[in-house]
Design a protein around this motif. Sequence first.
Motif, PDB file in Angstrom:
ATOM      1  N   GLN A 130       0.854  -1.098   0.049  1.00 55.88           N
ATOM      2  CA  GLN A 130      -0.088  -0.053   0.090  1.00 55.88           C
ATOM      3  C   GLN A 130       0.911   1.122   0.073  1.00 55.88           C
ATOM      4  N   GLN A 131       2.044   1.109   0.610  1.00 56.19           N
ATOM      5  CA  GLN A 131       2.731   2.539   0.863  1.00 56.19           C
ATOM      6  C   GLN A 131       3.579   2.623  -0.369  1.00 56.19           C
ATOM      7  N   ILE A 132       3.847   1.377  -1.210  1.00 58.75           N
ATOM      8  CA  ILE A 132       4.534   1.685  -2.505  1.00 58.75           C
ATOM      9  C   ILE A 132       3.740   2.221  -3.511  1.00 58.75           C
ATOM     10  N   ALA A 133       2.072   1.697  -3.363  1.00 61.20           N
ATOM     11  CA  ALA A 133       1.249   2.382  -4.204  1.00 61.20           C
ATOM     12  C   ALA A 133       0.882   3.808  -4.050  1.00 61.20           C
ATOM     13  N   HIS A 134       1.193   4.202  -2.922  1.00 59.74           N
ATOM     14  CA  HIS A 134       0.889   5.684  -2.354  1.00 59.74           C
ATOM     15  C   HIS A 134       2.136   6.453  -2.900  1.00 59.74           C
ATOM     16  N   ALA A 135       3.238   6.109  -2.898  1.00 58.15           N
ATOM     17  CA  ALA A 135       4.106   6.847  -3.213  1.00 58.15           C
ATOM     18  C   ALA A 135       4.282   6.954  -4.830  1.00 58.15           C
ATOM     19  N   GLU A 136       3.997   5.876  -5.522  1.00 61.61           N
ATOM     20  CA  GLU A 136       3.597   5.876  -6.956  1.00 61.61           C
ATOM     21  C   GLU A 136       2.597   7.021  -7.238  1.00 61.61           C
ATOM     22  N   GLU A 137       1.697   7.126  -6.531  1.00 62.02           N
ATOM     23  CA  GLU A 137       0.647   8.110  -6.813  1.00 62.02           C
ATOM     24  C   GLU A 137       1.309   9.587  -6.440  1.00 62.02           C
ATOM     25  N   PHE A 138       2.052   9.756  -5.545  1.00 58.74           N
ATOM     26  CA  PHE A 138       2.514  11.008  -5.246  1.00 58.74           C
ATOM     27  C   PHE A 138       3.756  11.249  -6.282  1.00 58.74           C
ATOM     28  N   LEU A 139       4.385  10.331  -6.866  1.00 60.74           N
ATOM     29  CA  LEU A 139       5.270  10.665  -7.983  1.00 60.74           C
ATOM     30  C   LEU A 139       4.592  10.946  -9.320  1.00 60.74           C
ATOM     31  N   ALA A 140       3.298  10.166  -9.622  1.00 62.07           N
ATOM     32  CA  ALA A 140       2.588  10.656 -10.734  1.00 62.07           C
ATOM     33  C   ALA A 140       2.091  12.018 -10.449  1.00 62.07           C
ATOM     34  N   LEU A 141       1.687  12.672  -9.269  1.00 64.55           N
ATOM     35  CA  LEU A 141       1.514  14.058  -8.997  1.00 64.55           C
ATOM     36  C   LEU A 141       2.407  14.994  -9.228  1.00 64.55           C
ATOM     37  N   SER A 142       3.667  14.585  -8.722  1.00 62.49           N
ATOM     38  CA  SER A 142       4.874  15.356  -9.034  1.00 62.49           C
ATOM     39  C   SER A 142       5.092  15.623 -10.328  1.00 62.49           C
ATOM     40  N   GLU A 143       4.707  14.803 -11.208  1.00 61.20           N
ATOM     41  CA  GLU A 143       5.092  14.673 -12.642  1.00 61.20           C
ATOM     42  C   GLU A 143       3.966  15.547 -13.373  1.00 61.20           C
ATOM     43  N   ARG A 144       2.772  15.717 -12.834  1.00 61.50           N
ATOM     44  CA  ARG A 144       1.691  16.723 -13.278  1.00 61.50           C
ATOM     45  C   ARG A 144       2.087  17.992 -12.930  1.00 61.50           C
ATOM     46  N   LEU A 145       2.294  18.151 -11.486  1.00 63.77           N
ATOM     47  CA  LEU A 145       2.699  19.627 -10.977  1.00 63.77           C
ATOM     48  C   LEU A 145       3.900  20.102 -11.274  1.00 63.77           C
ATOM     49  N   ILE A 146       4.800  19.506 -11.246  1.00 62.77           N
ATOM     50  CA  ILE A 146       6.238  20.025 -11.396  1.00 62.77           C
ATOM     51  C   ILE A 146       6.770  19.634 -12.746  1.00 62.77           C
ATOM     52  N   GLY A 147       6.628  18.370 -13.163  1.00 63.78           N
ATOM     53  CA  GLY A 147       6.920  18.292 -14.661  1.00 63.78           C
ATOM     54  C   GLY A 147       7.676  16.836 -14.757  1.00 63.78           C
ATOM     55  N   PRO A 148       7.886  16.256 -15.824  1.00 63.61           N
ATOM     56  CA  PRO A 148       8.064  14.769 -15.982  1.00 63.61           C
ATOM     57  C   PRO A 148       9.743  14.866 -15.324  1.00 63.61           C
ATOM     58  N   LEU A 149      10.295  13.620 -14.999  1.00 60.33           N
ATOM     59  CA  LEU A 149      11.253  13.389 -14.544  1.00 60.33           C
ATOM     60  C   LEU A 149      12.388  13.489 -15.645  1.00 60.33           C
ATOM     61  N   PRO A 150      13.204  14.444 -15.566  1.00 63.19           N
ATOM     62  CA  PRO A 150      14.222  14.610 -16.935  1.00 63.19           C
ATOM     63  C   PRO A 150      15.264  13.225 -16.724  1.00 63.19           C
ATOM     64  N   PRO A 151      15.909  12.953 -18.107  1.00 56.43           N
ATOM     65  CA  PRO A 151      16.726  11.826 -17.875  1.00 56.43           C
ATOM     66  C   PRO A 151      18.096  12.104 -17.173  1.00 56.43           C
ATOM     67  N   PRO A 152      18.562  11.185 -16.647  1.00 54.30           N
ATOM     68  CA  PRO A 152      19.648  11.214 -15.827  1.00 54.30           C
ATOM     69  C   PRO A 152      20.973  12.018 -16.645  1.00 54.30           C
ATOM     70  N   ASP A 153      21.698  12.881 -16.215  1.00 49.39           N
ATOM     71  CA  ASP A 153      22.838  13.517 -16.892  1.00 49.39           C
ATOM     72  C   ASP A 153      23.839  12.521 -17.260  1.00 49.39           C
ATOM     73  N   GLN A 154      24.477  12.950 -18.326  1.00 44.74           N
ATOM     74  CA  GLN A 154      25.481  11.775 -19.063  1.00 44.74           C
ATOM     75  C   GLN A 154      26.705  12.123 -18.204  1.00 44.74           C
ATOM     76  N   GLY A 155      27.001  10.704 -17.598  1.00 42.46           N
ATOM     77  CA  GLY A 155      28.449  10.721 -16.880  1.00 42.46           C
ATOM     78  C   GLY A 155      28.069  10.745 -15.303  1.00 42.46           C
ATOM     79  N   THR A 156      26.885  10.664 -15.025  1.00 40.50           N
ATOM     80  CA  THR A 156      26.663  10.372 -13.525  1.00 40.50           C
ATOM     81  C   THR A 156      26.230   9.054 -13.533  1.00 40.50           C
ATOM     82  N   SER A 157      26.620   8.529 -12.325  1.00 40.66           N
ATOM     83  CA  SER A 157      26.294   7.232 -11.789  1.00 40.66           C
ATOM     84  C   SER A 157      25.424   6.970 -10.601  1.00 40.66           C
ATOM     85  N   ARG A 158      24.726   6.187 -10.327  1.00 44.12           N
ATOM     86  CA  ARG A 158      23.665   6.085  -9.233  1.00 44.12           C
ATOM     87  C   ARG A 158      24.582   5.164  -8.189  1.00 44.12           C
TER      88      ARG A 158
END
Length: 136
Positions: free
Chosen positions: A108-136
Motif C-alpha cells: 500500500q505504501q509503495i502504491a501511495h508513493a507511486e501516486e505521489f510521483l505521478a502527482l509530481s510529474e503533473r504539477l512539477i514536470g516529468p522526470l528528466p533523463p539522468p545527466d550523462q556521466g553521472t552514476s547511481r
Amino acid sequence: MMPEHADLLRQAHDSLAAAKILAAQGYHGFAAPHPYYSMFYITEAFLLSQGLAFASDSAMHAAFGEHFVKTGVVSSEFHRYLIRAMEVRHAGDYGRGGTTVTPQEASQQIAHAEEFLALSERLIGPLPPPDQGTSR
C-alpha cells in the motif's frame, strides 16, 4: 524544472525503486521506509518551488498541508499518505515488541508513493533523463 527539483524527483524515483526491490524479495520492514522517503523528496520539491525549506519532518508536513492542501493544489489524501508513510517508516526502522510491517502495508505504501510521483510529474514536470556521466 530547476536542477534541485530534478535531483529530488530522481531521489524519489530511486527510493521507490528500492522499495519495490526489497518488497519483492520479502523484506517488507526494510522496504517500508523507502516509500516515505520518496514522498518526502517530492514534498521537499513542492515546498522548494515556493522557496520554502524546513529542518524537521513535522514542519515540512505542516507546511505541505498549509501551502498545498489547504489551498486546493493537492488533495488532502496526499497529506494523509505522507503522515501514514512516516508511521510505517518508523515501524520498519524501529519496530519492536511485535510492530511489524505486513506485505499488504508495504504494498500500500509503495502504491501511495507511486501516486505521489505521478502527482509530481503533473504539477512539477516529468522526470528528466539522468545527466550523462553521472552514476547511481
